[in-house]
Structure formats: C-alpha cells, structure tokens
Design an enzyme around this catalytic site. Structure first.
Site, PDB file in Angstrom:
ATOM      1  N   ARG A  18       4.138   2.017  -1.753  1.00 11.89           N
ATOM      2  CA  ARG A  18       3.360   0.922  -2.347  1.00 11.89           C
ATOM      3  C   ARG A  18       2.388   1.491  -3.373  1.00 11.89           C
ATOM      4  NH1 ARG A  18       3.112  -3.746   2.258  1.00 11.89           N
ATOM      5  NH2 ARG A  18       5.228  -3.336   2.943  1.00 11.89           N
ATOM      6  N   GLU A  45      -0.256   0.722  -4.693  1.00  6.63           N
ATOM      7  CA  GLU A  45      -1.532   0.015  -4.735  1.00  6.63           C
ATOM      8  C   GLU A  45      -2.642   1.041  -4.904  1.00  6.63           C
ATOM      9  OE1 GLU A  45      -1.207  -1.857  -0.973  1.00  6.63           O
ATOM     10  OE2 GLU A  45       0.299  -3.259  -1.729  1.00  6.63           O
ATOM     11  N   ARG A  52      -7.212   2.022   5.447  1.00  5.09           N
ATOM     12  CA  ARG A  52      -6.005   1.557   6.125  1.00  5.09           C
ATOM     13  C   ARG A  52      -4.749   1.531   5.253  1.00  5.09           C
ATOM     14  NH1 ARG A  52      -6.823  -4.779   7.268  1.00  5.09           N
ATOM     15  NH2 ARG A  52      -8.859  -4.333   8.116  1.00  5.09           N
ATOM     16  N   HIS A  53      -4.863   1.951   4.006  1.00  2.00           N
ATOM     17  CA  HIS A  53      -3.695   1.956   3.122  1.00  2.00           C
ATOM     18  C   HIS A  53      -3.356   3.357   2.626  1.00  2.00           C
ATOM     19  CE1 HIS A  53      -4.997  -2.291   2.717  1.00  2.00           C
ATOM     20  NE2 HIS A  53      -3.693  -2.496   2.757  1.00  2.00           N
ATOM     21  N   GLU A  90      -4.620  -5.481  11.051  1.00  3.59           N
ATOM     22  CA  GLU A  90      -3.209  -5.892  11.147  1.00  3.59           C
ATOM     23  C   GLU A  90      -2.321  -4.672  11.378  1.00  3.59           C
ATOM     24  OE1 GLU A  90      -1.635  -7.935   7.617  1.00  3.59           O
ATOM     25  OE2 GLU A  90       0.254  -6.885   7.965  1.00  3.59           O
ATOM     26  N   SER A 110       3.473  -7.596  10.498  1.00  2.00           N
ATOM     27  CA  SER A 110       3.731  -8.927   9.957  1.00  2.00           C
ATOM     28  C   SER A 110       5.152  -9.280  10.326  1.00  2.00           C
ATOM     29  CB  SER A 110       3.606  -8.926   8.436  1.00  2.00           C
ATOM     30  OG  SER A 110       2.256  -9.016   8.074  1.00  2.00           O
ATOM     31  N   ARG A 119      -0.245   3.021  10.596  1.00  2.00           N
ATOM     32  CA  ARG A 119      -1.268   2.013  10.918  1.00  2.00           C
ATOM     33  C   ARG A 119      -1.333   1.803  12.423  1.00  2.00           C
ATOM     34  NH1 ARG A 119      -2.855  -2.785   8.141  1.00  2.00           N
ATOM     35  NH2 ARG A 119      -2.471  -1.743   6.162  1.00  2.00           N
TER      36      ARG A 119
HETATM   37  P1  ATP Z   1      -2.215  -5.299   4.577  1.00  2.00           P
HETATM   38  O1  ATP Z   1      -2.544  -6.792   4.541  1.00  2.00           O
HETATM   39  O2  ATP Z   1      -2.822  -4.598   5.733  1.00  2.00           O
HETATM   40  O3  ATP Z   1      -2.410  -4.621   3.282  1.00  2.00           O
HETATM   41  P2  ATP Z   1       0.468  -6.140   4.159  1.00  2.00           P
HETATM   42  O4  ATP Z   1       0.385  -7.507   4.757  1.00  2.00           O
HETATM   43  O5  ATP Z   1       0.445  -5.973   2.713  1.00  2.00           O
HETATM   44  O6  ATP Z   1      -0.634  -5.218   4.839  1.00  2.00           O
HETATM   45  P3  ATP Z   1       3.176  -5.965   5.107  1.00  2.00           P
HETATM   46  O7  ATP Z   1       3.973  -6.114   3.888  1.00  2.00           O
HETATM   47  O8  ATP Z   1       3.006  -7.123   6.002  1.00  2.00           O
HETATM   48  O9  ATP Z   1       1.752  -5.384   4.731  1.00  2.00           O
HETATM   49  O10 ATP Z   1       3.733  -4.672   5.889  1.00  2.00           O
HETATM   50  C1  ATP Z   1       3.971  -4.630   7.282  1.00  2.00           C
HETATM   51  C2  ATP Z   1       3.130  -3.580   7.959  1.00  2.00           C
HETATM   52  O11 ATP Z   1       3.220  -2.325   7.303  1.00  2.00           O
HETATM   53  C3  ATP Z   1       1.646  -3.883   7.948  1.00  2.00           C
HETATM   54  O12 ATP Z   1       1.312  -4.761   8.981  1.00  2.00           O
HETATM   55  C4  ATP Z   1       1.067  -2.493   8.153  1.00  2.00           C
HETATM   56  O13 ATP Z   1       1.180  -2.101   9.501  1.00  2.00           O
HETATM   57  C5  ATP Z   1       1.998  -1.626   7.346  1.00  2.00           C
HETATM   58  N1  ATP Z   1       1.503  -1.380   5.985  1.00  2.00           N
HETATM   59  C6  ATP Z   1       1.578  -2.210   4.927  1.00  2.00           C
HETATM   60  N2  ATP Z   1       1.052  -1.658   3.826  1.00  2.00           N
HETATM   61  C7  ATP Z   1       0.637  -0.442   4.167  1.00  2.00           C
HETATM   62  C8  ATP Z   1       0.017   0.618   3.457  1.00  2.00           C
HETATM   63  N3  ATP Z   1      -0.270   0.538   2.170  1.00  2.00           N
HETATM   64  N4  ATP Z   1      -0.292   1.739   4.147  1.00  2.00           N
HETATM   65  C9  ATP Z   1       0.006   1.839   5.457  1.00  2.00           C
HETATM   66  N5  ATP Z   1       0.596   0.884   6.177  1.00  2.00           N
HETATM   67  C10 ATP Z   1       0.912  -0.257   5.556  1.00  2.00           C
HETATM   68 MN    MN Z   2       1.264  -8.244   6.397  1.00  2.00          MN
END
Ligand code: ATP
Ligand code: MN
Length: 598
Positions: free
Chosen positions: A208, A210, A216-217, A357, A360, A408
């Site tokens: 990602r 971002e 947490r990311h 979180e 999802s 996470r």
């Molecule tokens: P967040 O809202 O915490 O940024 P997200 O809703 O964008 O997460 P999802 O696409 O739902 O993320 O991804 C499913 C799972 O993958 C998340 O619940 C989290 O556990 C993990 N995850 C998502 N993005 C990241 C990241 N950048 N780094 C680490 N773990 C991640």
């Molecule tokens: Mn999510």
C-alpha cells in the site's frame, strides 16, 4: 556425546550433558561466576568456578559460540529449575566485536529507530524474538484450522495489471516498459477461487503506497485472506472470525505461554464471553453518549472511537474484541453487498482488538448486473474487470470472507505500541526492508563526499580508509592502526533549554567537560540522542566527523587536539575514516578552541 537443548536439561538432573549455543551474558562475581548460554530452547545458567575455564570466556563478547559439557544440578534460583555445574568449555567462535546495542537484556533500552537500524542483531533480543515466535504461531494456526475445516490454500499474484479494488494508492512496477502494479489485496482472486473450491484461504504480501507515518500502517504487509461460499447470511462471516480468534488465543496459550508473559495487556477472549456486535450507527451513538464526542455523521470510526469501543467491550463483556458492522455504502468497496432491509449500508464489518481494526470482512455481491452497476457508481470501468466479472456469468454462490493483517494482529494481540515491532524488516515511508533511507541512499556517504570535497578544494593532504564498523574511538584507533590520542572524537550535544545542537571535538582518550560547555554556551547540554542525530543530520553514532561547519553547528575543539601532529576520525559512517594534519583540520573547520576536556 549427543547435544541436548537447554529446555530438556531438567530431565537430566545428576547427569553429564553437552550443550551448544551462544554466549548470552557473563556475571563475574569472583569465586562463583555465571555464564548464560542461549540456544533454541531458551537460556540456561552455567556455574563457572574453575579459573582455567573462566579464562576461556571472560573477555568474549556476547554471541560467541560455545560448546559446554557439564553436570545438571537442581537450582531454585533459575527459571529452568536447573543449572549446569563443573563445565568444560570449548570456544567454537569467539566474538570480539563490541555490540552497537545491548541486546542481551530482557528489554533493549533504545528507541525503535535504533532497534530497527540494527535489526539483524536486535532480533536476537529475547522479547523481540518472542514477537516473531508468536507471529509464526498465528500463521501456523490460521493454516491448520482452515485446512481442518476443508479450506484449500491458494497463492495469489503479487504483480497485477490494474487495481484490485479501484481507488487506493498502489506502487508501480516497471514491467518491461509497461506499468504494472503491486497487489494491495487478493480480493478478486480469492472470489474467483471460491468458484473452484468453495472454501479458500491465502497468505499474501500486499503493498500500500500510503505515505502515512502512523503506528499501525506499513507499506508491505502480510494479509491472511479468507473466503467461503454457500453462506446463508452475513453473520456467518463474523462467526468464522470469532471462532478463529478463539483458536488463535487458545493455541498461543498452549504453545507460547513463556513468550506471552513478556507482554502486558495481551488480548483476552474468555470462553464464557462473546465478542459484542454492534452496527456503526449504534457504536457512534454509544461513543457520543459516553464521551460527548459527536461523530454520528461519520462514515467510519476514528482511532479514538476504536479505542473507546475496545475499552467498552472489555468493561462490559470482558473481552478486548468488538465487531462494528453495517458501514455506509460509500465507505465500502464496490463488491460489498448492500443490506436487504437497509440498502444504504452494507453487510460488512470490522473486527477491532485492543483499540484498533484487525479485520475487515463481509458478504460479497454475487450477481453480474449488480456488480456492473456498482462499479459504475464508483466511477470504475467494468471493462477493466472483465476477468473478474466473468465468474458471475458462470455461477457464483452466495459468499463472503475477510482480510486480516498479520502484523496488525500481532501488534494488537500483544498490545505493542508500534506495528513496526511486529515486522522483521519493515517498509514504510522512511525505510525499505528495515533499512532507513539515510543509510540506503547515503546521507552518511554524502557527508564523506562533502568532507573530501572541502579538503580537496583547499588542496589539503589526507589519507582515506575504509574498514570494518567502529563505534568507539578506541576501536577506530585499533582498526586504523593509529594512537588513541590522535583520534579526533566528534560529539553532538543538545541544549537542555533550547534543544540547540553544538559540536565538540576532543582527543579519543579524553572526556568532555560538560560544566565547561555550559559556562561557554550559557545553558546545560547533554548528548544528542541517536534518533535525533539521524533524523536531523543523517548521521549515526560513531560516524560523526569533526566538521561541525558542514553541519551548520557551533563547533568547539579541545586545545589538546593540536598536541598531536595528526588527527584521525570516522567520517560520515562507521566504516570510513580520514587521517590528516591537526593544524590543517583546525584551519579548515575554524572552530572555537578552548579547554573543554577533563
Ligand atoms: P485501516 O482502516 O486500518 O487503514 P483498511 O480498512 O484500509 O485499514 P483493509 O483494506 O480493510 O484495511 O485491510 C484488511 C486488514 O489488513 C486491516 O484490517 C488490517 O489488519 C490490515 N492492513 C490494512 N492496511 C494495512 C497497512 N497499511 N499496514 C498494515 N496492515 C494493514
Ligand atoms: Mn478495513
């Protein structure tokens, strides 16, 4: 004699055993001395009384590899309940290099940046190693449990040609001149696999792009992907998630009880409690009612609301987990299935744990027409999704699933402060695979170049060395083959009141007189932290050259720097140094010269 592992020693009381492992630490008390040996079973204490045995190890650094023969004896003083006495020690690999960070304490006393900067070594710390043992158990349990339940593991692609979900930030890959992308999830592929096996799971690296620096990311994360066909209702997905969490915790307590003890606030889900489930609407109402913060019109939970909800779950339901479901359609991906009774929201939910979180998941659309319409509503072009869409023309059952971030999950279960603690070699906007940009892209090297250019421009003579890493000035003198007193030790200090940096330079064998600096500068100073040194100046401890002028710092040289004809110093990195005439150095830096050593 056959080698045994430390944690088997308790079955050998009174017997002679053979151990092999790393020297963890030495406690020298004179008559009785304690050597701690580390192997894959953990730590074991060896009591060394014999002088000749002690002499073999007393000057070794931790990490030295030893073979030890000795007798097992019961001991109430050790965690194992036994210790080894009358050892006969053989040194297989002698480590003489001093450690850049102390890793053989229960917890490393350094900031996260320093820990990551020395990742291959800090992984050997007990508590850090425990994090990844726990992580390995989580991964193993996920596989084992789903295979038992008739799921088939699949490996999805990591290089893809378009976004898997549309919208979010993806890394580009130069693919033979075409622009490919790194996958950010395996969503579309796992749905395709449901058409094949009904029940599938995969573990996939997802990327990602971002540019956010949260705790947490990360930019490269491991996704545990789950997808199941022939569901009757959305809540079955939540049931699977809840069941898997129970299995995770049960297995961790069975297999990693010793590791779990090293962490505070480990997530709990007692057998007699259920994970509470509430809709986003209910959750935001509750948050408002209890805290006065009004986020009732938000499409998602804020980090504060997530923390509040987990606290609430703990107090009211005795667990650190909570489900929040039925998010508005605008917040959900195009494939999320709207709720029949209330089509404004989707059959979609997040699982939170210990304040954030972790999952999802939800039910997916399963009709071709619905998907095409939904894509268009999100401004995505159905033409880009032909392969994916084809499965819905040829029979897809009602299905759903979830994505769970492994790092996470590890962070939240162990209640770690930062997700980077749960990644072996983390990538984020400042690091690639653990290595910070300043090192991989050479701020330190820039410094060496800047110094050499300055010296060349001034037509000054100098010798340039590349050598093994040295941190202390004594090491540096040793590898350069120079005298300790000719080392020019450069230190960056930080003003306690103003936070301002100044540089002080003194001979390698002398210590700084902080009182004198306070007098000269009108405030008290302390050593700058390795983290800030890196952040502000791109330099590591042990690599600071005496060129405060190039860093824009007020610079003091101790008078005695000029007593020696030559000055030697590490330059920009621990691996490079320069030797030049002291008077040339003073001339080119033009520092304030004073008596600042003691
Ligand atoms: P967040 O809202 O915490 O940024 P997200 O809703 O964008 O997460 P999802 O696409 O739902 O993320 O991804 C499913 C799972 O993958 C998340 O619940 C989290 O556990 C993990 N995850 C998502 N993005 C990241 C990241 N950048 N780094 C680490 N773990 C991640
Ligand atoms: Mn999510």
């Amino acid at each position: 004699m056959e080698r045994i592992i430390s944690n088997e020693a308790k079955t050998q009381v009174g017997k002679e055993i053979l151990l092999k492992g790393w020297l963890h630490s030495l406690r020298l008390l004179g008559k009785v001395n304690f050597l701690i040996l580390r192997d894959r079973g953990g730590l074991i204490q060896v009591v060394v009384e014999e002088k000749s045995e002690l002499n073999k190890v007393k000057d070794l650094q931790p990490g030295s590899i030893l073979t030890i023969k000795g007798r097992v004896q019961e001991s109430s003083q050790t965690d194992l309940g036994v210790e080894v006495v009358i050892p006969e020690i053989n040194v297989d690999v002698a480590v003489e290099e001093p450690w850049p960070v102390e890793v053989n304490k229960p917890e490393i006393r350094a900031g996260l940046d320093t820990i990551l900067d020395n990742r291959p070594l800090t992984l050997r710390n007990e508590r850090i190693a425990a994090v990844f043992k726990v992580q390995a158990t989580l991964l193993e349990t996920f596989r084992e449990y789903l295979i038992e339940n008739d799921f088939v593991e699949f490996m999805g692609p990591s290089i893809i040609s378009a976004s898997s979900e549309g919208g979010s930030e993806l890394f580009n890959v130069d693919y033979f001149g075409y622009e490919a992308k790194l996958a950010q999830s395996n969503q579309l592929y796992k749905q395709m696999m449901v058409g094949v096996y009904e029940r599938v799971f995969g573990t996939l690296k997802c990327f990602r792009a971002e540019n956010s620096n949260t705790t947490r990311h990360i930019t490269e994360a491991t996704q545990l992907e789950f997808e199941v066909g022939f569901i009757e209702k959305f809540e079955e997905i939540l049931d699977w998630e809840e069941k898997i969490m129970r299995v995770f915790l049960k297995k961790l307590h069975e297999k990693n009880a010793k590791e779990l003890k090293m962490f505070e606030g480990v997530a709990e889900l007692p057998d007699d409690s259920e994970i509470p489930r509430m809709t986003l609407k209910e959750a935001l109402e509750l948050y408002h009612k209890e805290t006065g913060t009004d986020e009732r019109n938000e499409p998602d939970l804020s980090p504060e609301a997530e923390r509040f909800l987990c606290k609430y779950a703990k107090e009211k339901h005795g667990t650190d987990f909570i489900f929040v479901t039925h998010f508005p359609r605008e917040k959900c991906a195009f494939y999320a299935k709207p709720n029949k009774e209330n089509p404004e929201v989707c059959n979609y939910g997040d699982l939170l744990c210990n304040g954030a979180e972790i999952i999802s998941g939800g039910q997916r659309m399963d009709k071709y027409e619905d998907l095409v319409e939904s894509l268009k509503a999100k401004d995505l072009d159905p033409k880009d999704f032909v392969d994916y869409l084809s499965i819905f023309k040829y029979g897809m059952p009602s299905h759903g699933g979830f994505g769970l971030g492994l790092e996470r999950l590890t962070k939240q279960i162990l209640n770690l402060e930062n997700i980077r603690e749960a990644v072996l070699f983390p990538s984020d906007p400042k690091r690639i695979a653990g290595v910070s940009f300043s090192r991989s892209f050479g701020q330190g090297d820039d410094m060496v170049e800047a110094v050499r250019k300055l010296l060349d421009d001034n037509k000054l003579k100098y010798e340039f060395f590349e050598h093994e890493a040295t941190v202390t000035s004594e090491d540096a003198a040793k590898v350069r083959g120079t005298k300790a007193e000719e080392g020019a030790k450069a230190l960056v200090l930080r003003g306690k009141k103003t936070g301002r940096n100044v540089m002080v330079v003194l001979p390698g064998n002398k210590k700084i007189n902080m009182k004198k600096i306070a007098e000269l500068e009108g405030e008290k100073f302390s050593f700058e932290t390795p983290e800030r040194l890196k952040e502000k100046h791109g330099l590591e401890v042990g690599g600071v050259p005496p060129f405060g002028n190039l860093l824009g710092l007020e610079t003091y040289f101790d008078k005695s720097v000029q007593d020696e004809e030559y000055a030697s110093f590490n330059c920009g990195s621990k691996f490079k140094s320069i030797r030049m005439k002291s008077e040339d150095l003073v001339e080119v830096v033009s520092p304030k010269v004073a008596e600042i050593s003691q």
